[in-house]
Scaffold this active site. Structure first.
Site, PDB file in Angstrom:
ATOM      1  N   GLY A   1       6.002  -1.234  -0.014  1.00  0.00           N
ATOM      2  CA  GLY A   1       4.660  -0.462   0.151  1.00  0.00           C
ATOM      3  C   GLY A   1       3.474  -1.471   0.414  1.00  0.00           C
TER       4      GLY A   1
ATOM      5  CB  ALA B 144       2.072  -3.480  -4.353  1.00  0.00           C
TER       6      ALA B 144
ATOM      7  CB  SER C  94       3.396   6.471  -2.650  1.00  0.00           C
ATOM      8  OG  SER C  94       4.170   7.024  -3.353  1.00  0.00           O
ATOM      9  CB  THR C  95       2.011   2.562   1.292  1.00  0.00           C
ATOM     10  OG1 THR C  95       1.881   1.712  -0.081  1.00  0.00           O
ATOM     11  CG2 THR C  95       0.817   1.967   2.247  1.00  0.00           C
TER      12      THR C  95
ATOM     13  CB  ALA D  57      -2.287   6.587   0.820  1.00  0.00           C
TER      14      ALA D  57
ATOM     15  N   GLY E 251      -6.611   9.163   1.959  1.00  0.00           N
ATOM     16  CA  GLY E 251      -8.179   9.147   1.671  1.00  0.00           C
ATOM     17  C   GLY E 251      -8.835   7.858   2.286  1.00  0.00           C
TER      18      GLY E 251
ATOM     19  CD  GLU F 163     -11.483   9.653  -1.014  1.00  0.00           C
ATOM     20  OE1 GLU F 163     -10.586   9.573   0.231  1.00  0.00           O
ATOM     21  OE2 GLU F 163     -10.868   9.114  -1.978  1.00  0.00           O
TER      22      GLU F 163
ATOM     23  CG  ASP G 298      15.007   3.145  -9.139  1.00  0.00           C
ATOM     24  OD1 ASP G 298      15.313   4.256  -9.961  1.00  0.00           O
ATOM     25  OD2 ASP G 298      15.519   3.251  -7.877  1.00  0.00           O
TER      26      ASP G 298
ATOM     27  CG  HIS H 296      -4.531  14.529  -5.392  1.00  0.00           C
ATOM     28  ND1 HIS H 296      -5.301  15.637  -4.937  1.00  0.00           N
ATOM     29  CD2 HIS H 296      -5.103  13.628  -4.896  1.00  0.00           C
ATOM     30  CE1 HIS H 296      -6.158  15.152  -4.239  1.00  0.00           C
ATOM     31  NE2 HIS H 296      -5.982  13.937  -4.054  1.00  0.00           N
TER      32      HIS H 296
ATOM     33  NE  ARG I 100      -7.787  11.488  -6.895  1.00  0.00           N
ATOM     34  CZ  ARG I 100      -7.218  10.358  -6.270  1.00  0.00           C
ATOM     35  NH1 ARG I 100      -6.238   9.931  -6.751  1.00  0.00           N
ATOM     36  NH2 ARG I 100      -7.257  10.358  -4.604  1.00  0.00           N
TER      37      ARG I 100
ATOM     38  CG  HIS J 220      -1.827  11.501  -6.472  1.00  0.00           C
ATOM     39  ND1 HIS J 220      -1.383  11.696  -5.412  1.00  0.00           N
ATOM     40  CD2 HIS J 220      -2.753  10.714  -6.502  1.00  0.00           C
ATOM     41  CE1 HIS J 220      -2.058  10.923  -4.443  1.00  0.00           C
ATOM     42  NE2 HIS J 220      -2.894  10.395  -5.267  1.00  0.00           N
TER      43      HIS J 220
ATOM     44  CD  GLU K 282       1.928   5.052  -8.506  1.00  0.00           C
ATOM     45  OE1 GLU K 282       2.009   6.163  -9.131  1.00  0.00           O
ATOM     46  OE2 GLU K 282       2.248   5.083  -7.176  1.00  0.00           O
TER      47      GLU K 282
ATOM     48  NE  ARG L  25      -4.683   6.102  -7.987  1.00  0.00           N
ATOM     49  CZ  ARG L  25      -5.085   6.703  -6.808  1.00  0.00           C
ATOM     50  NH1 ARG L  25      -6.013   6.248  -6.179  1.00  0.00           N
ATOM     51  NH2 ARG L  25      -4.249   7.538  -6.390  1.00  0.00           N
TER      52      ARG L  25
END
Length: 505
Positions: A16, A18, A41-42, A45, A47, A112, A205, A226, A274, A335, A359, A370
């Site tokens: 991802g 990172a 998850s990248t 995303a 937003g 946001e 993991d 979320h 959130r 989320h 993450e 977050r």
């Protein structure tokens, strides 16, 4: 493709934002193997990337981040996040990332939840993650980084305790790669819950691997939900995300009777942080006996919705709902993990040779909750920080006997997800958490069970409410709990809270 070496300088686990950022930052100076099992998850995303520049002061961004984090952020790392963020964004653009722009050529920025001003840079309307991933992946593919696909199922650890490599499952084969440093960039724990916005490969993991090696976790109770996942009728698996940028453009949340949910609940109403919005929706659903609420974007100009939210429009269309003219059903879903593997500001864990970023790591930039669109930013900023640290000072090769730390398998994954979703969701209490612990006693010791226990023991220990950890039996923040909950494995390889401390890093 160049064969993956048996020995390398650095193994990065996770492809991802990172992991890609870390690998790219190391490519010119170190031999790197990048291991991916899906793209995390990248790509999902929506937003954007939050960045304060120009007339937007990074210190204002820092303030918003710390307010959302409910006083639990590490101020030094937050400052690094907001001050280094614009430079990392500029580098990403130099690598070919195509962000949306205004007619004058400036980057388009939107608002946001939790932000005091528009500072969210986006791509493809609501496809930012996919564009960030594409640009980084393309850049990495131009380097000498060795890339392989597989699930990392174990770590190699020397007699001295240093992590010195990985075991990767590629089909029927398990490949052994020795390294002077291993960087976990495996994402969060989404698949430990029944319903999540994360793909199924995001299952914790990295958390389980780090614990097996003797690393500490911190703040595992802070699991963010979320507020607006699309309610498709499915109760498990990955649910489509409805970015809060839709609310940033003027959409509002309504209950089953059409009343606004957030009016009067928070000064920023539908654009509150959130955790505030998710709790309000959960309380509304519980009050009304419903399994969703409504997001009403019908007052937003259709051209704005078409241009800014093609992904959301398509997701709604697949369940027969027209975002342009109809209210859409939404409900909270797991989320993001705000805690994770305890690291210093350069990604080092308390186990020599083992690093974590993104993450999976707890840098303290998210605190107890977050701030929107700080996750891609964190991957860019701290991926580069880890790469810089390993460029300047790579651990020495640790010779001698090496043992294999294997993840193992979960016997009852669906039961584990059900337990965690029932007792450790948005609303928690001591009786439910104790029931969760009892029920988890019988599910074995696989990685998913380890993750679930880590969340439950941390949530049980924290007897107050703040951020995205809310206990109905301790509904207020309590200054006696202005401490970070640390989780480690006990002698039976089960997560337990060993200590609490005031300083995160």
């Amino acid at each position: 493709m160049t064969p993956v070496p048996d020995v390398t300088d650095v193994v990065v686990v996770g492809s991802g934002v990172a992991g890609l950022s870390t690998a790219l930052g190391l490519a010119a100076t170190r031999d790197v193997v990048l291991i991916g099992a899906g793209d995390g998850s990248t790509p999902w995303a929506q937003g954007g990337v939050s960045a304060a520049y120009g007339d937007d002061d990074p210190l204002d961004h820092a303030h918003d981040t710390q307010v959302a984090g409910a006083g639990f952020c590490d101020p030094r790392n937050v400052r690094a996040l907001v001050e280094e963020g614009p430079q990392r964004l500029a580098e990403l653009i130099a690598h070919g990332a195509r962000f949306d722009r205004n007619g004058d050529g400036s980057l388009s920025r939107t608002l946001e939840g939790g932000h005091s001003r528009p500072r969210i840079v986006h791509a493809g309307g609501d496809a930012t993650g996919a564009e960030v991933h594409r640009a980084l992946l393309t850049a990495v593919q131009r380097t000498s980084v060795h890339m392989m696909t597989g699930r990392t199922v174990g770590l190699l650890q020397s007699e001295s305790g240093s992590v010195v490599g990985v075991l990767v499952e590629t089909g029927a084969e398990v490949v052994r790669i020795e390294a002077r440093a291993v960087v976990l960039a495996t994402g969060g724990i989404g698949n430990a819950y029944l319903a999540s916005t994360n793909p199924s490969t995001v299952r914790g993991d990295g958390i389980a691997l780090a614990l097996r090696a003797g690393a500490s976790l911190v703040d595992m109770e802070f699991v963010q939900f979320h507020p607006t996942a699309l309610h498709t009728g499915e109760t498990a698996g990955q649910l489509p995300l409805v970015t809060e940028a839709v609310r940033g453009e003027g959409a509002v949340l309504r209950d089953v009777d059409g009343r606004r949910i957030m009016a009067g609940r928070h000064p920023r109403a539908d654009l509150a942080p959130r955790d505030v919005v998710a709790r309000a929706i959960e309380a509304t659903m519980r009050r009304d006996g419903s399994d969703h609420v409504w997001l009403d974007a019908t007052a937003v100009a259709p051209d704005v919705l078409r241009k800014r939210f093609p992904t959301v429009l398509a997701s709604c269309a697949r369940i027969g709902v027209d975002l342009l003219s109809e209210q859409i059903p939404v409900a909270p879903a797991e989320h993001f993990l705000c805690g994770g593997v305890r690291t210093d500001r350069n990604g080092a864990t308390d186990v020599p040779g083992l690093y974590a970023v993104g993450e999976v790591a707890a840098t303290g930039v998210h605190g107890a909750n977050r701030l929107a669109s700080n996750s891609l930013l964190e991957g860019l900023v701290f991926g580069r920080r880890v790469a810089t640290a390993l460029t300047l000072d790579l651990p020495a090769k640790d010779l001698g006997h090496v043992r294999e730390l294997m993840l193992g398998d979960d016997r009852q994954p669906e039961r584990i997800r059900t337990i965690l979703s029932k007792y450790a969701g948005i609303r928690r209490d001591g009786a439910g958490l104790n029931a969760a612990a009892d029920e988890l006693d019988s599910v074995g010791t696989g990685p998913l069970a380890t993750v679930a226990r880590a969340v439950v023991v941390a949530a049980t220990a924290r007897q107050d409410s703040r951020g995205c950890h809310w206990r109905s039996d301790y509904p207020q923040a309590d200054e006696r709990w202005d401490r970070h909950t640390v989780v480690r494995l006990d002698q039976d390889d089960r997560p337990t809270t060993r200590q609490v401390q005031t300083d995160l890093v």
